[in-house]
Design an enzyme around this catalytic site. Structure first.
Site, PDB file in Angstrom:
ATOM      1  N   ASN A   9      37.974 137.530 122.539  1.00  0.00           N
ATOM      2  CA  ASN A   9      37.503 136.540 121.577  1.00  0.00           C
ATOM      3  C   ASN A   9      37.339 135.218 122.326  1.00  0.00           C
ATOM      4  O   ASN A   9      38.318 134.535 122.607  1.00  0.00           O
ATOM      5  CB  ASN A   9      38.536 136.391 120.441  1.00  0.00           C
ATOM      6  CG  ASN A   9      38.142 135.303 119.457  1.00  0.00           C
ATOM      7  OD1 ASN A   9      37.032 134.792 119.486  1.00  0.00           O
ATOM      8  ND2 ASN A   9      39.069 134.940 118.570  1.00  0.00           N
ATOM      9  N   LYS A  11      36.116 132.582 121.300  1.00  0.00           N
ATOM     10  CA  LYS A  11      36.192 131.440 120.374  1.00  0.00           C
ATOM     11  C   LYS A  11      35.021 130.480 120.641  1.00  0.00           C
ATOM     12  O   LYS A  11      33.933 130.923 120.962  1.00  0.00           O
ATOM     13  CB  LYS A  11      37.549 130.749 120.482  1.00  0.00           C
ATOM     14  CG  LYS A  11      38.716 131.747 120.366  1.00  0.00           C
ATOM     15  CD  LYS A  11      40.011 131.090 120.076  1.00  0.00           C
ATOM     16  CE  LYS A  11      41.127 132.127 120.165  1.00  0.00           C
ATOM     17  NZ  LYS A  11      42.360 131.678 119.575  1.00  0.00           N
ATOM     18  N   HIS A  95      39.797 136.349 110.973  1.00  0.00           N
ATOM     19  CA  HIS A  95      40.650 135.795 112.040  1.00  0.00           C
ATOM     20  C   HIS A  95      41.500 134.675 111.445  1.00  0.00           C
ATOM     21  O   HIS A  95      41.043 133.932 110.564  1.00  0.00           O
ATOM     22  CB  HIS A  95      39.772 135.261 113.177  1.00  0.00           C
ATOM     23  CG  HIS A  95      40.574 134.879 114.382  1.00  0.00           C
ATOM     24  ND1 HIS A  95      41.240 133.685 114.472  1.00  0.00           N
ATOM     25  CD2 HIS A  95      40.853 135.555 115.519  1.00  0.00           C
ATOM     26  CE1 HIS A  95      41.882 133.631 115.641  1.00  0.00           C
ATOM     27  NE2 HIS A  95      41.659 134.755 116.293  1.00  0.00           N
ATOM     28  N   GLU A  97      42.251 131.834 112.414  1.00  0.00           N
ATOM     29  CA  GLU A  97      41.662 130.490 112.474  1.00  0.00           C
ATOM     30  C   GLU A  97      40.631 130.296 111.359  1.00  0.00           C
ATOM     31  O   GLU A  97      40.472 129.195 110.831  1.00  0.00           O
ATOM     32  CB  GLU A  97      41.047 130.242 113.870  1.00  0.00           C
ATOM     33  CG  GLU A  97      42.145 130.000 114.900  1.00  0.00           C
ATOM     34  CD  GLU A  97      41.796 130.366 116.330  1.00  0.00           C
ATOM     35  OE1 GLU A  97      40.614 130.559 116.646  1.00  0.00           O
ATOM     36  OE2 GLU A  97      42.737 130.477 117.144  1.00  0.00           O
ATOM     37  N   GLU A 167      47.758 140.266 114.276  1.00  0.00           N
ATOM     38  CA  GLU A 167      47.900 139.029 115.036  1.00  0.00           C
ATOM     39  C   GLU A 167      48.874 138.096 114.314  1.00  0.00           C
ATOM     40  O   GLU A 167      48.464 137.361 113.401  1.00  0.00           O
ATOM     41  CB  GLU A 167      46.555 138.325 115.158  1.00  0.00           C
ATOM     42  CG  GLU A 167      45.492 139.141 115.854  1.00  0.00           C
ATOM     43  CD  GLU A 167      44.452 138.243 116.504  1.00  0.00           C
ATOM     44  OE1 GLU A 167      44.381 138.241 117.730  1.00  0.00           O
ATOM     45  OE2 GLU A 167      43.762 137.513 115.786  1.00  0.00           O
ATOM     46  N   GLY A 173      47.526 131.695 120.590  1.00  0.00           N
ATOM     47  CA  GLY A 173      47.269 130.479 121.358  1.00  0.00           C
ATOM     48  C   GLY A 173      48.504 129.636 121.609  1.00  0.00           C
ATOM     49  O   GLY A 173      48.394 128.486 122.009  1.00  0.00           O
ATOM     50  N   SER A 208      48.607 135.739 122.357  1.00  0.00           N
ATOM     51  CA  SER A 208      49.052 135.386 123.701  1.00  0.00           C
ATOM     52  C   SER A 208      49.251 136.598 124.608  1.00  0.00           C
ATOM     53  O   SER A 208      50.211 136.648 125.381  1.00  0.00           O
ATOM     54  CB  SER A 208      50.332 134.535 123.627  1.00  0.00           C
ATOM     55  OG  SER A 208      50.085 133.345 122.900  1.00  0.00           O
ATOM     56  N   GLY A 229      42.466 136.151 123.237  1.00  0.00           N
ATOM     57  CA  GLY A 229      41.764 134.875 123.170  1.00  0.00           C
ATOM     58  C   GLY A 229      41.739 134.210 124.539  1.00  0.00           C
ATOM     59  O   GLY A 229      40.927 134.530 125.398  1.00  0.00           O
ATOM     60  N   GLY A 230      42.681 133.303 124.766  1.00  0.00           N
ATOM     61  CA  GLY A 230      42.712 132.478 125.985  1.00  0.00           C
ATOM     62  C   GLY A 230      42.531 133.265 127.277  1.00  0.00           C
ATOM     63  O   GLY A 230      41.718 132.885 128.131  1.00  0.00           O
TER      64      GLY A 230
HETATM   65  C1  PEP Z   1      42.928 135.359 119.216  1.00  0.00           C
HETATM   66  O1  PEP Z   1      42.127 134.443 119.281  1.00  0.00           O
HETATM   67  O2  PEP Z   1      42.721 136.290 118.424  1.00  0.00           O
HETATM   68  C2  PEP Z   1      44.092 135.341 120.088  1.00  0.00           C
HETATM   69  C3  PEP Z   1      44.946 136.324 120.012  1.00  0.00           C
HETATM   70  O3  PEP Z   1      44.219 134.262 120.937  1.00  0.00           O
HETATM   71  P1  PEP Z   1      45.281 134.130 122.149  1.00  0.00           P
HETATM   72  O4  PEP Z   1      45.174 135.400 122.966  1.00  0.00           O
HETATM   73  O5  PEP Z   1      44.823 132.929 122.905  1.00  0.00           O
HETATM   74  O6  PEP Z   1      46.629 133.981 121.555  1.00  0.00           O
END
Ligand code: PEP
Length: 246
Positions: A9, A11, A95, A97, A167, A173, A208, A229-230
């Protein structure tokens, strides 16, 4: 047997140049590894075609959101049909967010899920509890409620050709990851809630995930991969996560 799936993702990050470089680095990384996990990339809307063209058949293409409307005067929205037209086959739905920053309710998420299904997109349904909910011992109740909002739509086979991403909001994040045991407990519960379809539904963990915690998470019997994500913005890290899912 469920195929492992690792989804990126991106983002709202990057530029065309960044996306091209990341894809080139990923291609190099995958070429020098022997990993066979399914890989899905969900870039920002404007880069869908770019990723689809460059990554071709080696990775699947997904969007990060879709409209609950089919088409019409809905300024700024993007329809399922447009996503398919750009080559997407998956779409993230609900999601955290979107839920927390853009006020997407369980009801709206369920509508988006239904539109994705009826158009032929595979929804990656994101569910998970907040820190307060976990501390209040409500994790399973929250997750069950989010699944029920979908199930109560009366869709014929909601969990077939659907991916679920568990999640925990407190892990997204933040650098805090659920322990493998905490994640497994919720994944097992989710699978049970899905009934027969749960045997083949891919359930991903997100929050994460990094190269150094992926192996332990993926060793859990009900964790079928990750939504990342990151760490998906760093080619070497993401390739390592994908290989850990094999
Ligand atoms: C996400 O955006 O779904 C996510 C899990 O981000 P991160 O891996 O940065 O925690």
């Amino acid at each position: 047997m469920r195929t492992p799936l690792v989804a990126a993702n991106w983002k709202m990050h990057g530029t065309q140049a960044f996306a091209r470089q990341l894809l080139a680095d990923l291609e190099k990384g995958f070429a020098s590894s022997s990993c066979s996990a399914q890989v899905l990339i969900c870039p920002p809307f404007p880069y869908l075609s770019l990723v689809g063209d460059v990554a071709g058949e080696t990775v699947a293409l997904g969007a990060q959101n879709l409209s609950e409307q089919k088409n019409g005067a809905f300024t700024g929205e993007v329809s399922a049909e447009m996503l398919l037209d750009c080559g997407a086959s998956y779409v993230l739905v609900g999601h955290s967010e979107r839920r927390s920053l853009y006020g997407e309710s369980d009801e709206l998420v369920a509508k988006k899920f239904a539109v994705a299904k009826s158009s032929g997109l595979i929804p990656v349904l994101c569910i998970g509890e907040s820190l307060e909910e976990r501390e209040a011992g409500k994790t399973l109740e929250v997750v069950a409620g989010q699944l029920n909002a979908i199930a109560s739509q009366g869709l014929e086979s909601p969990w077939q050709d659907t991916v679920i991403a568990y999640e925990p909001v407190w892990a997204i994040g933040t650098g805090k990851t659920a322990t493998p045991e905490q994640a497994q407990e919720v994944h097992r519960f989710i699978r049970e809630q899905l009934g027969e379809a749960g045997v083949s539904t891919q359930i991903l963990y997100g929050g994460s995930v990094k190269a150094d915690n992926a192996v332990e998470l993926f060793a859990q019997p009900d964790i079928d991969g990750a939504l990342v994500g990151g760490a998906s913005l760093k080619a070497e890290e993401f390739v390592s996560i994908c290989c850990a899912a094999d």
